[in-house]
Design an enzyme around this catalytic site. Structure first.
Site, PDB file in Angstrom:
ATOM      1  N   SER A 139       0.767  -1.299   0.037  1.00 41.42           N
ATOM      2  CA  SER A 139       0.024  -0.061   0.016  1.00 41.42           C
ATOM      3  C   SER A 139       0.890   1.139   0.049  1.00 41.42           C
ATOM      4  O   SER A 139       2.190   1.105   0.493  1.00 41.42           O
ATOM      5  CB  SER A 139      -0.800   0.077   1.048  1.00 41.42           C
ATOM      6  N   TYR A 152      -2.840  -1.554  10.066  1.00 37.19           N
ATOM      7  CA  TYR A 152      -2.792  -1.673   8.666  1.00 37.19           C
ATOM      8  C   TYR A 152      -1.320  -1.275   8.152  1.00 37.19           C
ATOM      9  O   TYR A 152      -0.880  -2.099   7.413  1.00 37.19           O
ATOM     10  CB  TYR A 152      -3.644  -0.993   8.012  1.00 37.19           C
TER      11      TYR A 152
END
Length: 258
Positions: A139, A152
């Site tokens: 990401s 995350y």
């Protein structure tokens, strides 16, 4: 010429979102795709849509036994594994002080341990073949810090580091391992309310491209790294984020749209 002609590819989290778009593109480029996901109905429906070039296998990415069954079934049916896309992930919100240990570990189990188990499971096959491509979906938040996303962000930084180690260990055996770093993408995970892209535009004023990304844009980047077009890419990070990783605007100064 199809870029993945006759390749056998496993895509985790392949039943919907970026995984599903990647499966569609891979099939169009000549691959046989194994859609690996916990979402049995959606995965089976997608496999049926794609026809003989796709199949569905139930997979909990955090379960080593599930990975063993998936790899064994793939080898029995196809005899090889050419591509692995570690795409399955969850997004967990919560400030560090409020985030529970269970919530933190859930994100790590799926996003990071799941990626590790995928590499761990296919590495011996690819090493013996003398070739293979592993694409880990990290990401843009694996390149920076973001408040309320401790779990995350930690998991996606971990995927980034794991990619480097795997590239070092597997590169001499003809196996390439690279990571893709998407920004905001119009999927259920990033856009759970189903807002239109025009409605989301205001949230993306600080992004150079001024919009949310589309799943197919991430799929095309993944295709590049999976294919022989990226034959000299190993341990690399490909940002597909509309420019988020480039930096931040100072509002009101020249060159800023805000």
């Amino acid at each position: 010429m199809q870029r993945l002609a006759n390749k056998i590819a496993i895509i985790t989290g392949g039943a919907r979102g970026m995984g599903a778009e990647t499966a569609r593109l891979f099939v169009a480029e000549g691959a046989h795709v194994i859609i690996a996901d916990l979402l049995e109905q959606e995965g089976a429906t997608l496999a049926a849509e794609l026809g003989e070039a796709a199949s569905f296998q139930r997979l909990d990415v955090g379960c080593e036994e599930n990975w063993q069954r998936l790899v064994q079934a793939t080898l029995e049916r196809h005899g090889r594994i050419d591509v692995l896309v570690n795409n399955a992930a969850v997004l967990v919100f919560g400030a560090i002080e409020q985030l529970s240990k269970a919530e933190f570990e859930r994100a790590l189990s799926i996003n990071l341990t799941g990626t590790f188990l995928g590499i761990h499971s296919v590495a011996p096959i690819m090493r013996e073949q003398g070739c293979g491509s592993i694409v880990n979906i990290s990401s843009v938040d694996g390149l920076r810090g973001v408040n309320a996303l401790a779990a995350y962000v930690s998991s996606k930084w971990g995927v980034r580091g794991l990619t480097k180690v795997a590239a070092l260990e597997l590169g001499p055996h003809g196996v390439r391992v690279n990571s893709v770093h998407p920004g905001g993408v119009d999927t259920l995970m990033s856009n759970p309310t189903g807002a239109t892209r025009d409605e989301l535009a205001g949230q993306y004023r600080t992004v150079p491209q001024q919009r949310i990304g589309a799943p197919e844009e991430i799929a095309r980047a993944t295709l590049f790294l999976a294919s022989d077009d990226a034959s000299y890419c190993n341990g690399s990070e490909l940002s597909v984020d509309g420019g988020v990783a480039a930096g931040a605007y100072y509002p009101g100064l020249p060159g800023s749209p805000i």
